[in-house]
Design a protein around this motif. Structure first.
Motif, PDB file in Angstrom:
ATOM      1  N   ASP A 234      -2.879 -52.194  15.334  1.00  0.00           N
ATOM      2  CA  ASP A 234      -4.377 -52.222  15.006  1.00  0.00           C
ATOM      3  C   ASP A 234      -5.121 -53.200  15.704  1.00  0.00           C
ATOM      4  OD1 ASP A 234      -3.784 -50.503  12.741  1.00  0.00           O
ATOM      5  OD2 ASP A 234      -3.508 -52.239  11.270  1.00  0.00           O
ATOM      6  N   SER A 235      -4.360 -54.244  16.411  1.00  0.00           N
ATOM      7  CA  SER A 235      -5.221 -55.046  17.153  1.00  0.00           C
ATOM      8  C   SER A 235      -5.763 -54.557  18.564  1.00  0.00           C
ATOM      9  CB  SER A 235      -4.427 -56.274  17.454  1.00  0.00           C
ATOM     10  OG  SER A 235      -5.034 -57.038  18.356  1.00  0.00           O
ATOM     11  N   VAL A 236      -4.840 -53.780  19.091  1.00  0.00           N
ATOM     12  CA  VAL A 236      -4.888 -53.138  20.189  1.00  0.00           C
ATOM     13  C   VAL A 236      -5.971 -51.855  20.315  1.00  0.00           C
ATOM     14  CG1 VAL A 236      -2.887 -51.472  20.357  1.00  0.00           C
ATOM     15  CG2 VAL A 236      -3.893 -52.735  22.596  1.00  0.00           C
ATOM     16  N   ILE A 237      -5.714 -51.293  19.139  1.00  0.00           N
ATOM     17  CA  ILE A 237      -6.786 -50.227  18.860  1.00  0.00           C
ATOM     18  C   ILE A 237      -8.395 -50.592  18.755  1.00  0.00           C
ATOM     19  CG2 ILE A 237      -7.541 -48.497  17.267  1.00  0.00           C
ATOM     20  CD1 ILE A 237      -5.447 -47.502  18.901  1.00  0.00           C
ATOM     21  N   ALA A 238      -8.345 -51.754  17.917  1.00  0.00           N
ATOM     22  CA  ALA A 238      -9.758 -52.615  18.238  1.00  0.00           C
ATOM     23  C   ALA A 238     -10.269 -52.984  19.331  1.00  0.00           C
ATOM     24  CB  ALA A 238      -9.633 -53.584  17.096  1.00  0.00           C
TER      25      ALA A 238
ATOM     26  N   PRO B  48      -7.186 -43.633  11.561  1.00  0.00           N
ATOM     27  CA  PRO B  48      -8.289 -43.416  10.754  1.00  0.00           C
ATOM     28  C   PRO B  48      -9.402 -44.303  11.365  1.00  0.00           C
ATOM     29  CG  PRO B  48      -6.766 -43.781   9.192  1.00  0.00           C
ATOM     30  CD  PRO B  48      -6.035 -44.020  10.437  1.00  0.00           C
ATOM     31  N   SER B  49      -9.137 -45.701  11.735  1.00  0.00           N
ATOM     32  CA  SER B  49     -10.230 -46.232  12.439  1.00  0.00           C
ATOM     33  C   SER B  49     -10.840 -45.636  13.588  1.00  0.00           C
ATOM     34  CB  SER B  49      -9.874 -47.868  12.889  1.00  0.00           C
ATOM     35  OG  SER B  49      -8.333 -47.755  13.687  1.00  0.00           O
ATOM     36  N   GLU B  50     -10.092 -44.986  14.462  1.00  0.00           N
ATOM     37  CA  GLU B  50     -10.503 -44.138  15.591  1.00  0.00           C
ATOM     38  C   GLU B  50     -11.451 -43.122  15.248  1.00  0.00           C
ATOM     39  OE1 GLU B  50      -7.213 -44.726  19.082  1.00  0.00           O
ATOM     40  OE2 GLU B  50      -6.315 -44.075  17.040  1.00  0.00           O
ATOM     41  N   ILE B  51     -11.082 -42.341  14.197  1.00  0.00           N
ATOM     42  CA  ILE B  51     -11.780 -41.516  13.587  1.00  0.00           C
ATOM     43  C   ILE B  51     -13.267 -41.891  13.418  1.00  0.00           C
ATOM     44  CG2 ILE B  51     -12.316 -39.718  12.169  1.00  0.00           C
ATOM     45  CD1 ILE B  51      -9.055 -39.186  12.138  1.00  0.00           C
ATOM     46  N   ARG B  52     -13.095 -42.959  12.714  1.00  0.00           N
ATOM     47  CA  ARG B  52     -14.610 -43.686  12.205  1.00  0.00           C
ATOM     48  C   ARG B  52     -15.369 -43.988  13.501  1.00  0.00           C
ATOM     49  NH1 ARG B  52     -11.328 -44.769   7.354  1.00  0.00           N
ATOM     50  NH2 ARG B  52     -12.055 -43.867   5.686  1.00  0.00           N
ATOM     51  N   PHE B  53     -14.790 -44.560  14.166  1.00  0.00           N
ATOM     52  CA  PHE B  53     -15.445 -45.013  15.559  1.00  0.00           C
ATOM     53  C   PHE B  53     -15.910 -44.072  16.564  1.00  0.00           C
ATOM     54  CE2 PHE B  53     -15.485 -45.656  20.408  1.00  0.00           C
ATOM     55  CZ  PHE B  53     -16.202 -46.904  20.271  1.00  0.00           C
TER      56      PHE B  53
ATOM     57  N   LYS C 176     -23.174 -29.256  22.323  1.00  0.00           N
ATOM     58  CA  LYS C 176     -22.780 -28.456  21.298  1.00  0.00           C
ATOM     59  C   LYS C 176     -21.404 -28.774  20.604  1.00  0.00           C
ATOM     60  CE  LYS C 176     -23.977 -24.820  18.836  1.00  0.00           C
ATOM     61  NZ  LYS C 176     -24.347 -23.623  19.289  1.00  0.00           N
ATOM     62  N   LYS C 177     -20.329 -29.024  21.439  1.00  0.00           N
ATOM     63  CA  LYS C 177     -19.190 -29.548  20.688  1.00  0.00           C
ATOM     64  C   LYS C 177     -19.344 -30.791  20.167  1.00  0.00           C
ATOM     65  CE  LYS C 177     -14.089 -30.206  22.071  1.00  0.00           C
ATOM     66  NZ  LYS C 177     -13.178 -29.865  22.741  1.00  0.00           N
ATOM     67  N   THR C 178     -19.815 -31.792  20.727  1.00  0.00           N
ATOM     68  CA  THR C 178     -20.213 -32.945  20.171  1.00  0.00           C
ATOM     69  C   THR C 178     -20.770 -32.831  18.880  1.00  0.00           C
ATOM     70  OG1 THR C 178     -20.252 -34.181  22.567  1.00  0.00           O
ATOM     71  CG2 THR C 178     -20.941 -35.426  20.597  1.00  0.00           C
ATOM     72  N   GLN C 179     -21.946 -32.204  18.712  1.00  0.00           N
ATOM     73  CA  GLN C 179     -22.529 -32.039  17.757  1.00  0.00           C
ATOM     74  C   GLN C 179     -21.814 -31.324  16.398  1.00  0.00           C
ATOM     75  OE1 GLN C 179     -26.182 -29.966  19.381  1.00  0.00           O
ATOM     76  NE2 GLN C 179     -27.352 -31.613  19.249  1.00  0.00           N
ATOM     77  N   GLY C 180     -21.056 -30.317  16.919  1.00  0.00           N
ATOM     78  CA  GLY C 180     -20.156 -29.618  15.999  1.00  0.00           C
ATOM     79  C   GLY C 180     -19.020 -30.751  15.597  1.00  0.00           C
ATOM     80  N   LEU C 181     -18.550 -31.780  16.140  1.00  0.00           N
ATOM     81  CA  LEU C 181     -17.489 -32.881  15.580  1.00  0.00           C
ATOM     82  C   LEU C 181     -18.445 -33.654  14.634  1.00  0.00           C
ATOM     83  CD1 LEU C 181     -16.075 -33.609  18.880  1.00  0.00           C
ATOM     84  CD2 LEU C 181     -14.866 -32.944  17.033  1.00  0.00           C
ATOM     85  N   MET C 182     -19.592 -34.011  15.035  1.00  0.00           N
ATOM     86  CA  MET C 182     -20.245 -34.835  13.990  1.00  0.00           C
ATOM     87  C   MET C 182     -20.613 -34.119  12.596  1.00  0.00           C
ATOM     88  SD  MET C 182     -23.003 -37.221  16.293  1.00  0.00           S
ATOM     89  CE  MET C 182     -23.731 -35.638  16.973  1.00  0.00           C
ATOM     90  N   ASP C 183     -20.971 -32.859  12.765  1.00  0.00           N
ATOM     91  CA  ASP C 183     -21.179 -31.751  11.742  1.00  0.00           C
ATOM     92  C   ASP C 183     -19.831 -31.834  11.037  1.00  0.00           C
ATOM     93  OD1 ASP C 183     -23.738 -31.724  12.032  1.00  0.00           O
ATOM     94  OD2 ASP C 183     -23.486 -29.686  13.144  1.00  0.00           O
ATOM     95  N   GLY C 184     -18.859 -31.431  11.620  1.00  0.00           N
ATOM     96  CA  GLY C 184     -17.510 -31.165  11.178  1.00  0.00           C
ATOM     97  C   GLY C 184     -17.011 -32.596  10.310  1.00  0.00           C
ATOM     98  N   PHE C 185     -17.212 -33.759  10.993  1.00  0.00           N
ATOM     99  CA  PHE C 185     -16.866 -34.767  10.072  1.00  0.00           C
ATOM    100  C   PHE C 185     -17.719 -35.043   9.118  1.00  0.00           C
ATOM    101  CE2 PHE C 185     -15.271 -36.760  14.446  1.00  0.00           C
ATOM    102  CZ  PHE C 185     -14.064 -36.616  14.349  1.00  0.00           C
ATOM    103  N   ALA C 186     -18.932 -34.734   9.149  1.00  0.00           N
ATOM    104  CA  ALA C 186     -19.795 -34.930   7.890  1.00  0.00           C
ATOM    105  C   ALA C 186     -19.340 -33.909   6.596  1.00  0.00           C
ATOM    106  CB  ALA C 186     -21.401 -34.734   8.168  1.00  0.00           C
ATOM    107  N   ARG C 187     -18.735 -32.633   7.218  1.00  0.00           N
ATOM    108  CA  ARG C 187     -18.666 -31.426   6.081  1.00  0.00           C
ATOM    109  C   ARG C 187     -17.309 -31.959   5.601  1.00  0.00           C
ATOM    110  NH1 ARG C 187     -19.372 -27.895   9.612  1.00  0.00           N
ATOM    111  NH2 ARG C 187     -17.308 -27.743  10.027  1.00  0.00           N
ATOM    112  N   LYS C 188     -16.570 -32.635   6.236  1.00  0.00           N
ATOM    113  CA  LYS C 188     -15.106 -32.723   5.663  1.00  0.00           C
ATOM    114  C   LYS C 188     -14.615 -34.187   6.173  1.00  0.00           C
ATOM    115  CE  LYS C 188     -10.876 -30.329   4.737  1.00  0.00           C
ATOM    116  NZ  LYS C 188     -10.219 -28.907   4.586  1.00  0.00           N
ATOM    117  N   ASP C 189     -14.260 -35.048   5.446  1.00  0.00           N
ATOM    118  CA  ASP C 189     -13.790 -36.511   5.570  1.00  0.00           C
ATOM    119  C   ASP C 189     -12.587 -36.415   6.033  1.00  0.00           C
ATOM    120  OD1 ASP C 189     -14.064 -39.138   5.698  1.00  0.00           O
ATOM    121  OD2 ASP C 189     -14.931 -39.626   3.520  1.00  0.00           O
ATOM    122  N   ILE C 190     -12.397 -36.321   7.339  1.00  0.00           N
ATOM    123  CA  ILE C 190     -11.135 -36.248   7.930  1.00  0.00           C
ATOM    124  C   ILE C 190     -10.642 -37.488   7.913  1.00  0.00           C
ATOM    125  CG2 ILE C 190      -9.957 -35.767  10.260  1.00  0.00           C
ATOM    126  CD1 ILE C 190     -11.737 -33.499  10.712  1.00  0.00           C
ATOM    127  N   ALA C 191     -11.588 -38.574   8.199  1.00  0.00           N
ATOM    128  CA  ALA C 191     -10.968 -40.235   8.277  1.00  0.00           C
ATOM    129  C   ALA C 191     -10.334 -40.609   6.914  1.00  0.00           C
ATOM    130  CB  ALA C 191     -12.372 -40.965   8.517  1.00  0.00           C
TER     131      ALA C 191
END
Length: 712
Positions: free
Chosen positions: A372-376, A277-282, A328-343
């Protein structure tokens, strides 16, 4: 520590209770999906699909970023129009604009060179080499020591495999280091452009329709693989002959209907289904917004710098097309994350996993804390790498940096060089440096770099690599630097290959000087990345072993993230509902093209196509239920970037379409597969055949392919 014992190999193939159509499966896993394939109506034996030496898998090839397939015994390859775009652009001039007008070789002699970057890879063998990569790694190693030892072993495995320059081998990691497979491919390096429709067919709708549905795009092109007279891959030569492909796909014009099963085979690029989840939010809050802003700004600079110059516009057409697609793909990802809270969805899954792991972790209590430490650390490092990319965003500088790094690496024995700078990589480096002449204008590069330096200056100082600021040129100095540099000349650029590092240090070329000046900072960044990668490669496999065991305990499907290796997915022709009260698909038709047509790009259509529709010259390509020719269709198959050009096959393994896109609502599938709305978009092969016959009169190719027509 968590012990993997025999778990990885056993579990990576486990999918007894796979759900929906999720999964990008390694071919050897398919026999364990027999019940799933039968459920949707696939009649081909799963064991046959698992065999890379048998039909149809032996006809599926890679273009090194796109997928394709052989469709004749004479090396004829079909793929997407956008996958062949580089070859189309390479051969185009303002006077002979094959992008707008299309291209068709009526004879083999007329076929045009695809260029050094156009290659065909035929996968010949895949073998599990996990033990040879991972055996005996000491837990006391630093991350960098571990990473470099793994890389050294991989280079040894590659060197053993590459018996001559016709063979290209790789050892990609699956589940980021849980397993390693050595992949042996025949690399064909004389590839020619055979046929591409006008981009008013192949790219109808352009960036406006990209990732959208309904769609009416004829995204297809044909290439041909050539080899030497002895049948082995050879450098481009007039004496070469068409490659005799061991296998090819039969093309079926019988068509599909809603609910029919399909198989899809290709080389998907990258997915992130197992991210935390932390990686998705990043990605959602930091990485993607910064990426979208940077690309948007870069595209604006290119547009302004090339405006009013048709030749420059052609040179940057492929660059702009690629950037627009990523945007377009990056914008779609941002819109998708806004539409559905995948995190938030992942939060629930992560909590369930951690609770399970607490009871079943077998002593690996510190694993999740280490993870968690190495992902951060990874996310913090990624921010610095993004800043570095802005600070070095110049084709002249990238060329200089590549050449200087090559000179340094060539001081070492070949086996000890960094991957990408060994002797096996020299032809690819030369090809990249040569390719620049088709997509470079000095004043445009100057404008792009100046704008990138301005963007870099606005980045938080804490996210910039230490010491980098003082090494960078002032934006107002770029004009003089570009004028004084000889790297814009292809011959002079290539002449640097083979020179020793001292020649670079003594050079008066300002971009060579800048590359030398930046090298130590770049290496410090790379070394920190290698330390991190070693730690990730130590911790992530332990995590994935636990995740796989957890998923297996629930009867859920288990497959590795996509990593540009050959995969098979399956699904059905299916509509979808993007929002309440709206159902889309699953077919579009040629009438939709006429309805969308305007007098402005990207909705201009060749007159011959419009005329054929008005006269309803549909022939055998007319769908009985639709009463017309279908153009594109949707399926529930699991795809991503790299699947462009993938063969879409019917239940018998016959070619019925080409994958080329996804719906906008599906873009987040790289992170989370939602079966209700995830849809891939395919060219219906009947539309391709209809255009070839009625619009472009590609009768020679229609005769060359084996086409199965509907029964009368």
């Amino acid at each position: 520590m968590f012990k993997s014992i025999v778990l990885p190999v056993a579990l990576l193939g486990a999918a007894a209770c796979a759900v929906a159509d999720e999964g990008q499966w390694q071919p050897h896993q398919l026999p364990q999906l027999t019940s799933e394939l039968k459920r949707i109506g696939i009649t081909m034996p799963a064991a046959k699909l698992a065999d890379l030496t048998r039909h149809p898998m032996s006809a599926i090839v890679s273009l090194g970023g796109c997928s394709a397939s052989f469709v004749s015994p004479d090396g004829l390859v079909v793929t997407n129009h956008h996958c062949a775009y580089g070859a189309i652009q390479r051969n185009s001039t303002p006077e002979k604009n094959y992008i707008i007008n299309g291209f068709l070789a009526k004879t083999r002699v007329e076929e045009l060179p695809g260029g050094p970057n156009t290659l065909v890879y035929v996968t010949e063998k895949v073998e599990n080499v996990t033990d040879r990569v991972l055996k005996g790694l000491s837990p006391s190693m630093s991350g960098r020591e571990r990473h470099e030892l793994v890389e050294s072993r991989i280079k040894t495995l590659v060197a053993e495999c590459e018996t001559d320059k016709s063979i290209r081998c790789s050892v990609p990691a699956f589940h980021r280091g849980l397993e390693y497979y050595r992949i042996k491919q025949l690399m064909i390096r004389d590839v020619r452009l055979v046929y591409a429709p006008s981009d008013r067919i192949g790219n109808f709708g352009g960036d406006i329709d990209n990732y959208e549905w309904p769609r009416q795009t004829g995204d297809y092109s044909f290439l041909r693989a050539y080899v030497g007279p002895d049948g082995r891959p050879a450098d481009p030569s007039p004496n070469n002959v068409p490659y005799k492909s061991k296998d090819f796909l039969v093309v079926s014009a019988e068509g599909l209907k809603n609910g029919d099963p399909i198989l899809l085979a290709g080389y998907p690029g990258r997915t992130s289904r197992y991210k935390l989840p932390s990686e998705i939010r990043f990605a959602r809050d930091v990485d993607f917004p910064a990426k979208a802003a940077s690309i948007t700004a870069d595209l604006s600079v290119i547009a302004a710098a090339t405006q009013g110059n048709p030749a420059w516009d052609v040179r940057y057409a492929s660059v702009a097309k690629s950037l627009n697609n990523v945007l377009k793909k990056t914008q779609g990802l941002m819109d998708g994350f806004a539409r559905k809270d995948i995190a938030a969805i992942k939060d629930v899954q992560d909590a369930e996993f951690r609770a399970w792991h607490k009871q079943n972790g077998n002593g690996s209590r510190n694993l999740l804390g280490e993870l968690d430490s190495v992902i951060a650390q990874d996310m913090a490092q990624s921010r610095q790498e993004a800043a570095w990319a802005e600070a070095t965003h110049s084709d002249l500088l990238k060329s200089a940096r590549t050449l200087y790094r090559l000179a340094l690496e060539r001081q070492k024995p070949d086996a000890q060089r960094e991957a990408g700078y060994q002797e096996r990589d020299l032809s690819f480096i030369k090809a990249r440096l040569t390719r620049l002449e088709q997509s470079f204008v000095a004043s445009v590069d100057e404008a792009r770099y100046g704008a990138a330096l301005a963007r870099y200056a606005r980045i938080d100082a804490k996210a910039r690599p230490q010491g980098l600021d003082a090494l960078l040129p002032a934006p107002n100095a770029l004009g003089a630097m570009v004028k004084a540099s000889e790297l814009g000349d292809t011959a002079k650029r290539l002449a640097w290959i083979g020179k020793d590092p001292e020649a670079f240090r003594k050079s008066n070329d300002p971009f060579v000087q800048l590359a030398v000046r930046l090298h130590d900072t770049g290496m410090a960044l790379e070394n920190r990345r290698n330390e991190l990668e070693g730690n990730l490669e130590r911790v992530i496999p332990q995590y994935m072993t636990a995740v796989i065991a957890w998923k297996k305990s629930q009867g859920k499907p288990v497959y590795p993230d996509a990593n540009s290796t050959l995969r098979v997915t399956y699904g059905t022709v299916a509509p979808y509902s993007p929002r309440d009260g709206l159902v889309k698909g699953p077919f579009t038709t040629v009438e939709g093209i006429v309805e969308k047509t305007t007098t402005r790009d990207p909705f201009i259509v060749p007159a011959a196509l419009t005329e054929a529709v008005k006269q309803k010259r549909y022939g055998v390509f007319k769908d009985a239920a639709l009463g017309t020719v279908p153009v594109n269709f949707l399926s529930s198959a699991d795809t991503t970037g790299g699947n462009s050009g993938s063969a879409v096959m019917n239940k018998r393994g016959e070619l019925v379409g080409l994958n080329f896109d996804s719906t906008y609502e599906s873009i987040t599938k790289d992170w989370y597969f939602d079966s209700a709305i995830t849809r891939a978009i395919h060219v219906d092969i009947r539309y391709m055949l209809w255009v070839m016959k009625e619009v472009d009169h590609a009768d020679n190719l229609l005769k060359e392919m084996t086409i199965k027509y509907p029964k009368k």
